[in-house]
Motif scaffolding. Structure first.
Motif, PDB file in Angstrom:
ATOM      1  N   ALA A 179       0.841  -1.202   0.000  1.00 19.99           N
ATOM      2  CA  ALA A 179       0.000   0.000   0.000  1.00 19.99           C
ATOM      3  C   ALA A 179       0.876   1.252   0.000  1.00 19.99           C
ATOM      4  O   ALA A 179       1.888   1.305   0.712  1.00 19.99           O
ATOM      5  CB  ALA A 179      -0.899  -0.006   1.228  1.00 19.99           C
ATOM      6  N   LYS A 180       0.473   2.237  -0.802  1.00 20.61           N
ATOM      7  CA  LYS A 180       1.260   3.488  -0.928  1.00 20.61           C
ATOM      8  C   LYS A 180       1.508   4.118   0.443  1.00 20.61           C
ATOM      9  O   LYS A 180       2.564   4.694   0.686  1.00 20.61           O
ATOM     10  CB  LYS A 180       0.512   4.503  -1.805  1.00 20.61           C
ATOM     11  CG  LYS A 180       0.419   4.098  -3.264  1.00 20.61           C
ATOM     12  CD  LYS A 180       1.347   4.949  -4.139  1.00 20.61           C
ATOM     13  CE  LYS A 180       1.218   4.557  -5.603  1.00 20.61           C
ATOM     14  NZ  LYS A 180       2.437   4.148  -6.243  1.00 20.61           N
ATOM     15  N   ALA A 181       0.521   3.985   1.334  1.00 17.82           N
ATOM     16  CA  ALA A 181       0.633   4.628   2.642  1.00 17.82           C
ATOM     17  C   ALA A 181       1.840   4.123   3.431  1.00 17.82           C
ATOM     18  O   ALA A 181       2.344   4.824   4.317  1.00 17.82           O
ATOM     19  CB  ALA A 181      -0.643   4.373   3.438  1.00 17.82           C
ATOM     20  N   ASN A 182       2.319   2.919   3.097  1.00 18.99           N
ATOM     21  CA  ASN A 182       3.444   2.345   3.848  1.00 18.99           C
ATOM     22  C   ASN A 182       4.802   2.632   3.219  1.00 18.99           C
ATOM     23  O   ASN A 182       5.834   2.247   3.763  1.00 18.99           O
ATOM     24  CB  ASN A 182       3.288   0.812   3.938  1.00 18.99           C
ATOM     25  CG  ASN A 182       2.006   0.418   4.620  1.00 18.99           C
ATOM     26  OD1 ASN A 182       1.490   1.168   5.448  1.00 18.99           O
ATOM     27  ND2 ASN A 182       1.468  -0.753   4.287  1.00 18.99           N
ATOM     28  N   HIS A 183       4.826   3.263   2.027  1.00 10.59           N
ATOM     29  CA  HIS A 183       6.083   3.364   1.287  1.00 10.59           C
ATOM     30  C   HIS A 183       7.169   4.128   2.038  1.00 10.59           C
ATOM     31  O   HIS A 183       8.337   3.723   2.037  1.00 10.59           O
ATOM     32  CB  HIS A 183       5.838   4.003  -0.091  1.00 10.59           C
ATOM     33  CG  HIS A 183       5.181   3.057  -1.054  1.00 10.59           C
ATOM     34  ND1 HIS A 183       4.991   3.347  -2.384  1.00 10.59           N
ATOM     35  CD2 HIS A 183       4.669   1.810  -0.884  1.00 10.59           C
ATOM     36  CE1 HIS A 183       4.396   2.327  -2.991  1.00 10.59           C
ATOM     37  NE2 HIS A 183       4.175   1.396  -2.089  1.00 10.59           N
ATOM     38  N   ALA A 184       6.810   5.234   2.685  1.00  7.79           N
ATOM     39  CA  ALA A 184       7.832   6.048   3.366  1.00  7.79           C
ATOM     40  C   ALA A 184       8.479   5.241   4.489  1.00  7.79           C
ATOM     41  O   ALA A 184       9.710   5.255   4.658  1.00  7.79           O
ATOM     42  CB  ALA A 184       7.201   7.323   3.912  1.00  7.79           C
ATOM     43  N   GLU A 185       7.664   4.501   5.246  1.00  2.00           N
ATOM     44  CA  GLU A 185       8.216   3.664   6.326  1.00  2.00           C
ATOM     45  C   GLU A 185       9.086   2.555   5.741  1.00  2.00           C
ATOM     46  O   GLU A 185      10.180   2.266   6.237  1.00  2.00           O
ATOM     47  CB  GLU A 185       7.072   3.029   7.137  1.00  2.00           C
ATOM     48  CG  GLU A 185       6.597   3.814   8.332  1.00  2.00           C
ATOM     49  CD  GLU A 185       7.717   4.343   9.221  1.00  2.00           C
ATOM     50  OE1 GLU A 185       8.467   3.509   9.773  1.00  2.00           O
ATOM     51  OE2 GLU A 185       7.849   5.565   9.354  1.00  2.00           O
ATOM     52  N   LEU A 186       8.605   1.931   4.667  1.00  2.00           N
ATOM     53  CA  LEU A 186       9.347   0.823   4.062  1.00  2.00           C
ATOM     54  C   LEU A 186      10.691   1.301   3.495  1.00  2.00           C
ATOM     55  O   LEU A 186      11.691   0.574   3.537  1.00  2.00           O
ATOM     56  CB  LEU A 186       8.508   0.164   2.956  1.00  2.00           C
ATOM     57  CG  LEU A 186       7.286  -0.609   3.453  1.00  2.00           C
ATOM     58  CD1 LEU A 186       6.352  -0.980   2.290  1.00  2.00           C
ATOM     59  CD2 LEU A 186       7.720  -1.866   4.203  1.00  2.00           C
TER      60      LEU A 186
END
Ligand SMILES: NC(=O)c1ccc[n+]([C@@H]2O[C@H](COP(=O)([O-])OP(=O)(O)OC[C@H]3O[C@@H](n4cnc5c(N)ncnc54)[C@H](OP(=O)(O)O)[C@@H]3O)[C@@H](O)[C@H]2O)c1
Length: 241
Positions: free
Chosen positions: A191-198
Motif C-alpha cells: 500500500a502506498k501509505a506504507n512506502h515512506a516507512e518501508l
C-alpha cells in the motif's frame, strides 16, 4: 523481421507490478510475449496483439504451464526467455499461518516456478538456447525484524539455489538460469501509505521502482556469460547494517 527470428518470452504474473513492467519493456524492445496470470484478460494496461498473447491461468497448476507453452509455440514458434514472476505475499506471525495460506503461497511462488520451468525446457533444448529468470526476494538471505513473512522466505528461498543447480544441469544445452531478488518495490503488493516507512528499511533510503527490477532482468538477458547469478535489487539491504 521474420516471425521465427523475433525473440519470444513467457512472463508469469504479467498483469501487474513487476511482471507488467517486464512485459512492457520486452514489447518495446521488439519481443513477442505470452503473458499469464489468473485475471490477465482484464488487465487494462495490456491489449492482445500480434506480439502479445494473454493466457488466464493459475501458475500453481501444471495444466496452466502446459497451456502457456502450447500457446507460445502455436502463436510465436519459439521460447527464448521465461520469467517466473507470479507471486503472492502474505505476511503474518508464523503461528497464525493456516493450511490454506501455506498451500496458496507455496503453490503459487514455488510450484509455479517448478511447473513452468519444466515445460519450457524441451523447447529450449530443441533450440539449444534459452534463459529462465526467477524472481525471488532480498529477504530470503537478509530477513528483517520489521516483517513477519515466513511463507515468503520459505517459498522464495529455493529459487536462487534452483537457478544455480539448473544452470549447471542445462549448461550443455546453452540454457541459462538466473535470479533477481527485489527488496521492497513500488507495486500494488505494498500500500502506498506504507512506502515512506518501508523506504527506511533500505540503506539507499528509497524503495525500488518497477524499472529497477526490469533493468536487472534486461541486463541478465543481455549478459550471455552470466548463469546461476542472483542480482539483488535491494538498495543495499544484503550488504548489512
Ligand atoms: N513488490 C515487492 O516489494 C516485492 C519484493 C520482493 C519480491 N517480489 C516478488 O516479485 C514478484 C512480482 O510481485 P509484484 O510486486 O509485481 O506483485 P503484484 O503487483 O501483486 O503482481 C503479482 C502478479 O502475480 C499474479 N499472480 C498471483 N497469483 C497467481 C497465480 N496463482 N497464478 C498466476 N498469476 C498469479 C497476479 O495476477 P492475478 O491476480 O491476475 O493472478 C499479478 O500479475 C512476486 O513474485 C513477488 O513475490 C516483490
Amino acid at each position: 523481421m521474420n516471425t521465427t527470428e523475433q525473440l519470444v518470452a513467457i512472463v508469469t504474473g504479467a498483469s501487474s507490478g513487476i511482471g507488467l513492467g517486464i512485459t512492457q519493456a520486452l514489447l518495446e524492445r521488439g519481443w513477442r510475449v505470452v503473458g499469464i496470470s489468473r485475471t490477465i484478460s482484464t488487465a487494462k494496461e495490456l491489449k492482445p496483439s500480434s506480439d502479445l498473447f494473454l493466457v488466464d491461468g493459475d501458475v500453481s497448476k501444471k495444466e496452466t504451464a502446459i497451456r502457456v507453452v502450447d500457446a507460445a509455440l502455436k502463436h510465436f514458434g519459439r521460447i527464448d526467455l521465461l520469467v517466473n514472476n507470479a507471486g503472492i505475499y502474505l505476511p503474518k506471525a508464523f503461528t497464525d499461518y493456516i493450511e490454506e495460506d501455506y498451500n496458496l503461497v507455496m503453490n503459487t511462488n514455488f510450484a509455479g516456478f517448478f511447473y513452468m520451468t519444466q515445460q519450457v525446457i524441451p523447447q529450449m533444448k530443441n533450440q539449444n538456447s534459452g534463459h529462465v529468470v526467477n524472481i525471488s526476494g532480498a529477504s530470503v538471505d537478509q530477513p528483517s525484524a520489521a516483517a513477519n513473512e515466513l511463507l515468503a522466505i520459505l517459498s522464495k528461498s529455493p529459487l536462487p539455489a534452483a537457478s544455480k543447480a539448473l544452470a549447471l544441469e542445462y549448461a550443455a544445452n546453452n540454457i541459462r538460469f538466473n535470479t533477481v531478488s527485489p527488496a521492497v518495490a513500488n507495486t500494488p503488493m505494498h500500500a502506498k501509505a506504507n512506502h515512506a516507512e518501508l523506504a527506511k528499511l533500505h540503506p539507499l533510503a528509497r524503495i525500488g521502482e518497477v524499472s529497477d527490477v526490469v533493468d536487472a532482468v534486461l541486463y541478465l538477458q543481455s549478459a550471455t556469460l552470466v548463469a546461476g547469478e542472483n542480482i539483488r535489487v535491494d538498495g543495499g539491504v544484503h550488504a548489512g547494517r
